[in-house]
Design a protein around this motif. Sequence first.
Motif, PDB file in Angstrom:
ATOM      1  N   LYS A 129       9.124  73.316  93.464  1.00 43.39           N
ATOM      2  CA  LYS A 129       9.324  72.969  92.062  1.00 43.39           C
ATOM      3  C   LYS A 129      10.818  72.907  91.756  1.00 43.39           C
ATOM      4  O   LYS A 129      11.361  73.728  91.013  1.00 43.39           O
ATOM      5  CB  LYS A 129       8.616  73.975  91.163  1.00 43.39           C
ATOM      6  N   VAL A 130      11.481  71.946  92.385  1.00 45.70           N
ATOM      7  CA  VAL A 130      12.902  71.729  92.147  1.00 45.70           C
ATOM      8  C   VAL A 130      13.145  70.232  92.002  1.00 45.70           C
ATOM      9  O   VAL A 130      12.342  69.417  92.448  1.00 45.70           O
ATOM     10  CB  VAL A 130      13.790  72.276  93.297  1.00 45.70           C
ATOM     11  N   VAL A 131      14.234  69.901  91.395  1.00 50.75           N
ATOM     12  CA  VAL A 131      14.666  68.519  91.288  1.00 50.75           C
ATOM     13  C   VAL A 131      15.968  68.417  92.062  1.00 50.75           C
ATOM     14  O   VAL A 131      16.854  69.263  91.917  1.00 50.75           O
ATOM     15  CB  VAL A 131      14.880  68.116  89.812  1.00 50.75           C
ATOM     16  N   VAL A 132      16.091  67.421  92.897  1.00 53.24           N
ATOM     17  CA  VAL A 132      17.314  67.215  93.657  1.00 53.24           C
ATOM     18  C   VAL A 132      18.221  66.304  92.843  1.00 53.24           C
ATOM     19  O   VAL A 132      17.813  65.225  92.426  1.00 53.24           O
ATOM     20  CB  VAL A 132      17.010  66.588  95.040  1.00 53.24           C
ATOM     21  N   LEU A 133      19.422  66.753  92.607  1.00 52.64           N
ATOM     22  CA  LEU A 133      20.433  65.972  91.909  1.00 52.64           C
ATOM     23  C   LEU A 133      21.518  65.608  92.904  1.00 52.64           C
ATOM     24  O   LEU A 133      21.748  66.332  93.866  1.00 52.64           O
ATOM     25  CB  LEU A 133      21.035  66.781  90.757  1.00 52.64           C
ATOM     26  N   GLY A 134      22.191  64.518  92.689  1.00 48.78           N
ATOM     27  CA  GLY A 134      23.240  64.136  93.624  1.00 48.78           C
ATOM     28  C   GLY A 134      24.205  63.143  93.030  1.00 48.78           C
ATOM     29  O   GLY A 134      23.974  62.568  91.967  1.00 48.78           O
ATOM     30  N   ARG A 135      25.292  62.969  93.748  1.00 45.24           N
ATOM     31  CA  ARG A 135      26.316  61.994  93.386  1.00 45.24           C
ATOM     32  C   ARG A 135      27.087  61.686  94.666  1.00 45.24           C
ATOM     33  O   ARG A 135      27.338  62.560  95.482  1.00 45.24           O
ATOM     34  CB  ARG A 135      27.228  62.580  92.325  1.00 45.24           C
ATOM     35  N   PHE A 136      27.461  60.445  94.827  1.00 42.77           N
ATOM     36  CA  PHE A 136      28.295  60.073  95.947  1.00 42.77           C
ATOM     37  C   PHE A 136      29.732  60.442  95.638  1.00 42.77           C
ATOM     38  O   PHE A 136      30.197  60.264  94.516  1.00 42.77           O
ATOM     39  CB  PHE A 136      28.185  58.577  96.249  1.00 42.77           C
ATOM     40  N   LEU A 137      30.421  60.975  96.622  1.00 40.50           N
ATOM     41  CA  LEU A 137      31.808  61.385  96.462  1.00 40.50           C
ATOM     42  C   LEU A 137      32.723  60.375  97.138  1.00 40.50           C
ATOM     43  O   LEU A 137      32.364  59.757  98.125  1.00 40.50           O
ATOM     44  CB  LEU A 137      32.034  62.764  97.091  1.00 40.50           C
ATOM     45  N   GLY A 138      33.882  60.214  96.630  1.00 41.24           N
ATOM     46  CA  GLY A 138      34.841  59.315  97.242  1.00 41.24           C
ATOM     47  C   GLY A 138      34.854  57.967  96.581  1.00 41.24           C
ATOM     48  O   GLY A 138      34.311  57.746  95.498  1.00 41.24           O
TER      49      GLY A 138
END
Length: 145
Positions: A129-138
Amino acid sequence: MHRALIEPADAGDAAAVVALWRACGLTRPWNDPEADFALAVAGPASVVLVARGEGISGSVMVGFDGHRGWVYYLAVAPERRGAGLGRALMAAAEAWLLGKGAPKLQLMVRDDNEAALGFYEALGLERQKVVVLGRFLGEGEASPL
């Protein structure tokens, strides 16, 4: 059941392992699988395990971040599927993580990959029961995960 030897990969295995990942549809244009392989093989907290028989027929990348163990790039050559090699690779990944002291194993599966979800659920892994968050770096434009 499989009859392959499962052991850590070395730098000389890069081309064969990346070719396997590509054949299994695990790579994405925004990820560099060669760089992923090189970092995992060189790092003290990660490994790429390979199944050797007549060449490399399977692989799994494993890492321990100090809090959780992570599994990536589990791949079994299409002609070797259904013989227990994927289960053996996951067992080897778990053993490696236990040896590092990891208390929990996690992995990410794309939500539309029903075959992979079914495989992992059959091994006893449960949806979290989690949500994966993300962002590309660079530099560059962000790409979809």
